[in-house]
Design a protein around this motif. Sequence first.
Motif, PDB file in Angstrom:
ATOM      1  N   LEU A  47      12.910 104.288  61.354  1.00  0.00           N
ATOM      2  CA  LEU A  47      14.303 104.657  61.546  1.00  0.00           C
ATOM      3  C   LEU A  47      14.883 105.282  60.278  1.00  0.00           C
ATOM      4  CD1 LEU A  47      15.496 101.586  63.583  1.00  0.00           C
ATOM      5  CD2 LEU A  47      14.672 103.780  64.382  1.00  0.00           C
ATOM      6  N   ASP A  48      14.425 106.492  59.962  1.00  0.00           N
ATOM      7  CA  ASP A  48      14.881 107.150  58.748  1.00  0.00           C
ATOM      8  C   ASP A  48      16.004 108.149  59.007  1.00  0.00           C
ATOM      9  OD1 ASP A  48      13.519 109.094  60.105  1.00  0.00           O
ATOM     10  OD2 ASP A  48      12.057 109.522  58.531  1.00  0.00           O
ATOM     11  N   GLY A  49      16.477 108.197  60.251  1.00  0.00           N
ATOM     12  CA  GLY A  49      17.588 109.081  60.578  1.00  0.00           C
ATOM     13  C   GLY A  49      17.165 110.450  61.050  1.00  0.00           C
ATOM     14  N   SER A  50      15.912 110.824  60.854  1.00  0.00           N
ATOM     15  CA  SER A  50      15.458 112.137  61.309  1.00  0.00           C
ATOM     16  C   SER A  50      15.094 112.075  62.775  1.00  0.00           C
ATOM     17  CB  SER A  50      14.236 112.570  60.494  1.00  0.00           C
ATOM     18  OG  SER A  50      13.179 111.659  60.667  1.00  0.00           O
ATOM     19  N   SER A  68      17.870 109.476  73.233  1.00  0.00           N
ATOM     20  CA  SER A  68      16.479 109.906  73.409  1.00  0.00           C
ATOM     21  C   SER A  68      15.612 108.676  73.658  1.00  0.00           C
ATOM     22  CB  SER A  68      15.982 110.670  72.183  1.00  0.00           C
ATOM     23  OG  SER A  68      16.014 109.861  71.025  1.00  0.00           O
ATOM     24  N   ARG A  69      14.429 108.917  74.181  1.00  0.00           N
ATOM     25  CA  ARG A  69      13.499 107.835  74.489  1.00  0.00           C
ATOM     26  C   ARG A  69      12.280 107.936  73.586  1.00  0.00           C
ATOM     27  NH1 ARG A  69      14.195 103.279  77.156  1.00  0.00           N
ATOM     28  NH2 ARG A  69      12.150 103.448  78.160  1.00  0.00           N
ATOM     29  N   LEU A  70      11.861 106.799  73.045  1.00  0.00           N
ATOM     30  CA  LEU A  70      10.662 106.707  72.238  1.00  0.00           C
ATOM     31  C   LEU A  70       9.747 105.639  72.825  1.00  0.00           C
ATOM     32  CD1 LEU A  70      12.144 106.888  68.611  1.00  0.00           C
ATOM     33  CD2 LEU A  70      11.123 108.744  69.942  1.00  0.00           C
ATOM     34  N   GLU A  71       8.486 105.680  72.456  1.00  0.00           N
ATOM     35  CA  GLU A  71       7.503 104.745  72.989  1.00  0.00           C
ATOM     36  C   GLU A  71       6.918 103.877  71.881  1.00  0.00           C
ATOM     37  OE1 GLU A  71       7.085 104.366  76.157  1.00  0.00           O
ATOM     38  OE2 GLU A  71       8.466 106.013  76.578  1.00  0.00           O
ATOM     39  N   SER A  81      26.653 112.648  66.215  1.00  0.00           N
ATOM     40  CA  SER A  81      26.690 114.110  66.215  1.00  0.00           C
ATOM     41  C   SER A  81      25.999 114.698  64.991  1.00  0.00           C
ATOM     42  CB  SER A  81      28.144 114.593  66.263  1.00  0.00           C
ATOM     43  OG  SER A  81      28.882 114.062  65.164  1.00  0.00           O
ATOM     44  N   ASP A  82      25.837 113.882  63.929  1.00  0.00           N
ATOM     45  CA  ASP A  82      25.148 114.338  62.721  1.00  0.00           C
ATOM     46  C   ASP A  82      23.642 114.133  62.796  1.00  0.00           C
ATOM     47  OD1 ASP A  82      25.082 111.607  62.611  1.00  0.00           O
ATOM     48  OD2 ASP A  82      26.029 111.429  60.636  1.00  0.00           O
ATOM     49  N   GLY A  83      23.150 113.602  63.914  1.00  0.00           N
ATOM     50  CA  GLY A  83      21.716 113.383  64.086  1.00  0.00           C
ATOM     51  C   GLY A  83      21.212 112.065  63.533  1.00  0.00           C
TER      52      GLY A  83
END
Length: 361
Positions: A47-50, A68-71, A81-83
Amino acid sequence: MAGKKKSRPVLSGLVVLALVATSGYLTVELRKHEDKGVPEITNVGVLDGSDRAGGAAKTRDKGGESWSRLENPARSVLRGSDGQVKAVFTDGARTATLTGPARTFAEPSSTSSKVSSTDWVRLMPESWKKGADKQKWFKDWFAEYESSKEDDLLAIAFQYVAGAKQKKDEQGTVYAGDANFGPLNASGAEGGDLRLEQSDFYDYLGVQYPFRDGVIGQPEAARARSTDCSGYMRMVFGYRARYPLMSSDDSGDGLPRTANGMARSKQGADVLPLTGVSPKDRPTGIDQLQPGDLVFFKLDTRTKQRLDHVGMVLGYDTEGHLLFVSSREEVNGPTIGDVGGVSRLDGNGYYAKTLRSAKRL
């Protein structure tokens, strides 16, 4: 070696020497060193924000927020909104990781390590599943806790380490404050352990606890202000955060009594699935771990196929190592300290080598 907790009773030198001499499992000095003969676990973080979804499908909410979905494990990630990551919700788990104000956790009596983090871990009223962001229960819960500074699971866990101040409820029961692991094992029984296990959260409280299966937990006076490793997790997740609790490993539904019971239960989501208890079953990576995850260890050959220690991931220290907090007999209570083994999950320290699985409740 870090000093003992000042707020806990100081034993005479002769008593300590006698107890340590009988303990074949108190390997404090050995555990402090790294074993270079075992392949090292590294952790590059997640979880580095990217945006690392790798093309995963996204949906965008009002105000520019996106989902978004991750596995591995299956989870939903909410970004602003800044990602930047705002929250992570894992399928089958009630714990959610929210981004909030930065804070630092430190335990100077036992370690120089400090964990500075913007992660806040909270318990949702229901387990997450894909699409839950559209449901009313989640919208109501998230609106209440998105910017809340109310104590979360990490803050609660740190209310039992060395020097933590006592907190009392309206009935005068002390429900937080510097905790012990358990009473001294002066008899030398049970394999020579320094302190006795089996102190649950209600022993710390000193009050009876009615479980949902009808069993009444009876506190023992000798175990007052004490929680062993699993009792400590039950205090944090169960008594304080209200996650359902079993009266044992076999009765009721919710979080079992022991580390082995917790690791093998169907509660939550398996982040690092348990494949076995031998050294070859050590996980090959820990990138999936997040603050709030329960981590399980195989420390003692006497327990055979049972896992025998549990802690909770706290976060990355200022040197980039992933730390966990747990209640240990060597420090006599909850700690992120170095006595009895550095509390790092990466590298080749004592606990990194004995890690076997992890679960997100």
